[in-house]
Design a protein around this motif. Structure first.
Motif, short mmCIF file in Angstrom:
data_model
loop_
_atom_site.label_atom_id
_atom_site.label_comp_id
_atom_site.label_asym_id
_atom_site.label_seq_id
_atom_site.Cartn_x
_atom_site.Cartn_y
_atom_site.Cartn_z
N ALA A 246 7.64 83.34 54.79
CA ALA A 246 8.29 82.75 54.53
C ALA A 246 9.49 81.32 54.76
CB ALA A 246 10.13 83.36 54.41
N ALA A 251 10.31 78.30 53.87
CA ALA A 251 11.99 78.16 54.10
C ALA A 251 12.55 77.30 55.67
CB ALA A 251 12.05 79.91 54.44
N VAL A 276 10.27 81.32 48.29
CA VAL A 276 9.98 82.42 50.14
C VAL A 276 10.18 83.44 48.49
CG1 VAL A 276 11.64 82.60 51.53
CG2 VAL A 276 11.09 80.51 50.97
#
Ligand code: HSE
Length: 306
Positions: A246, A251, A276
């Motif tokens: 992620a 992210a 993500v």
């Protein structure tokens, strides 16, 4: 008004560094509830679609929250609750909180709003107590108020709504193993060191500041949990890999959603949040674990009439 239909949203509690105090409200996943006035006093739950949950109001979080509210009033009206349960219990995105919050919000509306939203939070917390053994407010507060909420104090209850940065999106992946909140609480250390406290306080302050100033870099640096995640993450398969991928695709940060097993990520913008979600999904596609993934903007209103 004799009947009301509601959307009762899912929520992410803790948001990494805010164990039991911070929460946020999701927009794309939630339960649907219909609440009707009845002529018989008390609460009935006539139908729950989607999950095998008890219809006995004394054993159901929605029923318990509703009864806590009605205890404060001297009225002859009763209420019947029906729930389309889209949020799976034990998923870590506030399944019990959505039902409890929806029940008290709906009954309050049907009665002409005798209670403030903050009073409703206290009734909904009774439902949380039934579900997890602890009357925590970090799911019911964002479910009722929307946005990000902070429990400044539990005694007396003092809850503050925090600014939500406009471009903030949440991604949640739910690996389909069930972790009961009560079990996830029992693995936690009851004493934390001064060093751990300093790290946690710095990050919580940083996150709150980042949310108000819409400083995405500061939000990213602050999404760290020093005291809970090290113990709970062991219960979640592939947790470290999900985190890693992620972050790699952009992210701002990740963490355990509530008491897990769902893992959340926050991102700047919907496109990154979707990427993500795809990256997190690939991790579980390589295992035998089924999963659901949700991408959602932060819901600024909470429970709403539909
Ligand atoms: N703050 C609670 C916990 C949330 O982490 O146990 C449970 O959804």
């Amino acid at each position: 008004m004799e009947e009301i239909k509601l959307f009762a949203p899912a929520t992410i509690a803790n948001v990494s560094c805010g164990f039991d105090v911070l929460g946020l409200c999701l927009d794309t996943v939630g339960d649907e509830m219909t609440i009707r006035k009845t002529t018989t006093k008390g609460v009935t739950i006539s139908k729950i679609i989607g999950q095998p949950l008890p219809l006995d109001p004394a054993k159901n979080v929605a029923g318990v929250a509703a009864l806590a509210l009605l205890k404060q009033l001297d009225i002859n009206t009763g209420f019947d609750i029906q729930i389309i349960k889209n949020i799976k219990p034990g998923s870590g995105i506030g399944s019990s909180a959505a039902s409890a919050a929806g029940a008290v919000f709906g009954i309050n509306k049907l009665l002409g709003t005798p209670f403030s939203i903050h009073e409703l939070i206290e009734f909904a917390m009774e439902g949380e107590k039934l579900a997890s053994g602890t009357a925590h407010a970090d799911n019911v507060a964002p479910a009722l108020l929307g946005g990000f909420t902070l429990v400044r104090s539990y005694d007396p209850l003092d809850i503050i709504k925090i600014n939500t940065p406009k471009e903030l999106y949440a991604t949640v992946i739910h690996p389909q193993i069930e972790i009961k909140t009560s079990d996830a609480r029992s693995v936690l250390k009851q004493k934390i060191s001064l060093k751990e406290t300093v790290i946690q306080l710095g990050n919580l302050g940083g996150l709150i500041s980042g949310l108000y100033t819409e400083d995405y870099d500061l939000i990213s640096r602050s999404l760290h949990d020093e005291i809970v995640e090290p113990y709970r993450s062991i219960l979640i398969p592939e947790f470290d890999t999900v985190r890693e991928v992620a972050k790699k695709v952009g992210a701002l940060g990740t963490g355990i959603s509530g008491s897990g097993p769902s893992v959340f990520a926050l991102s700047k913008g919907k496109e990154i949040a979707k990427t993500v979600g795809e990256a997190m999904s690939k991790v579980y596609q390589n295992t035998t674990i089924d999963f659901d993934v949700h991408v959602s903007k932060i819901n600024s209103t909470g429970v709403k009439i539909i």
